[in-house]
Design an enzyme around this catalytic site. Sequence first.
Site, short mmCIF file in Angstrom:
data_model
loop_
_atom_site.label_atom_id
_atom_site.label_comp_id
_atom_site.label_asym_id
_atom_site.label_seq_id
_atom_site.Cartn_x
_atom_site.Cartn_y
_atom_site.Cartn_z
N ASP A 151 8.58 -16.56 -6.21
CA ASP A 151 9.50 -15.28 -6.35
C ASP A 151 10.50 -15.60 -7.61
O ASP A 151 11.11 -16.47 -7.86
CB ASP A 151 10.52 -15.51 -5.12
CG ASP A 151 11.48 -14.43 -5.22
OD1 ASP A 151 12.46 -14.02 -6.33
OD2 ASP A 151 11.57 -13.70 -4.17
N THR A 172 11.26 3.76 5.84
CA THR A 172 10.54 4.59 5.11
C THR A 172 9.61 3.95 3.93
O THR A 172 8.74 4.60 3.54
CB THR A 172 11.34 5.72 4.30
OG1 THR A 172 11.97 5.02 3.46
CG2 THR A 172 12.12 6.41 5.53
N ASP A 203 14.32 -15.74 -7.43
CA ASP A 203 14.53 -16.95 -6.67
C ASP A 203 14.63 -18.31 -7.61
O ASP A 203 15.61 -19.36 -7.54
CB ASP A 203 14.00 -17.35 -5.54
CG ASP A 203 14.40 -16.56 -4.21
OD1 ASP A 203 15.60 -16.08 -4.41
OD2 ASP A 203 13.85 -16.47 -3.29
N ARG A 216 14.25 -1.21 -1.21
CA ARG A 216 13.18 -0.75 -0.19
C ARG A 216 13.97 -0.37 0.92
O ARG A 216 14.35 -1.16 1.76
CB ARG A 216 12.02 -1.28 -0.47
CG ARG A 216 10.57 -0.95 0.35
CD ARG A 216 9.67 -1.29 -0.45
NE ARG A 216 9.41 -1.19 -1.73
CZ ARG A 216 9.26 0.13 -2.38
NH1 ARG A 216 8.88 1.23 -1.63
NH2 ARG A 216 9.19 0.25 -3.72
N1 URA Z 1 8.27 -10.52 -7.15
C1 URA Z 1 8.35 -11.86 -7.33
O1 URA Z 1 9.15 -12.35 -7.69
N2 URA Z 1 7.05 -12.50 -7.23
C2 URA Z 1 5.95 -11.97 -6.82
O2 URA Z 1 4.94 -12.69 -6.86
C3 URA Z 1 5.85 -10.67 -6.48
C4 URA Z 1 7.14 -10.03 -6.51
#
Ligand code: URA
Length: 210
Positions: A201, A109, A204, A105
């Site tokens: 995430d 923008t 992660d 991203r």
């Molecule tokens: N990406 C992720 O890994 N977790 C989320 O909650 C949103 C986007």
Amino acid sequence: MTPEVHVITHPLVQHKLTLMRQKDRSTSSFRRLLNEISMLLAYEVTRSMPTQMIDIETPLEPMRSPVIDGKKTVFVVIMRAGSGFLDGMLQVVPGARVGHVGLYRDPATLAAVEYYFKMPQEMHERDAIVLDPMLATGNSAVAAVQRLKATQPRSIRFVSLLAAPEGLANFHAHHPDVPVYTCAIDRQLNGHGYIVPGLGDAGDRMFGTK
Ligand code: URA
């Protein structure tokens, strides 16, 4: 066109998803569960694939029997978290081809900018299954599928582990023709773009990067 959403309510899928949501689950356990859930999702997402009858011979007699029609399926990985789905999917569909889409991203923008795109040949004869565990804002999914459509695959399906209502609405507004397969539609996005209650995430957690 009414967009198709398939929420996979199978108890095995829901049980594994609950374990994955737990915040103290280790990286290795998260990864193993993701692998197992991917196999179950592969089974669901390929359920309606067209077949054709071919002539074979069993040890006892000739017969006509179904095989999946057309060129091999292509799994399209949205980097990086989509790669966590890949091993499990390939265990169920070992002959599939694999494409990759990399997007980031632009901070100024907020537009999705492509940094990598590689698909197999003869896409017009292939069914594409796009892999991205978290359908959050939906922006990268929308951009990836838009780019994929330019290669004119025979069909496109989108698979996620979790979806936010906002991400689904965004995706459907742009791609009402692409069925979405997910294990759950959670409550909402928070102010940081995370799905809540969610699982954190996904990248992660599967790669142990936090
Ligand atoms: N990406 C992720 O890994 N977790 C989320 O909650 C949103 C986007």
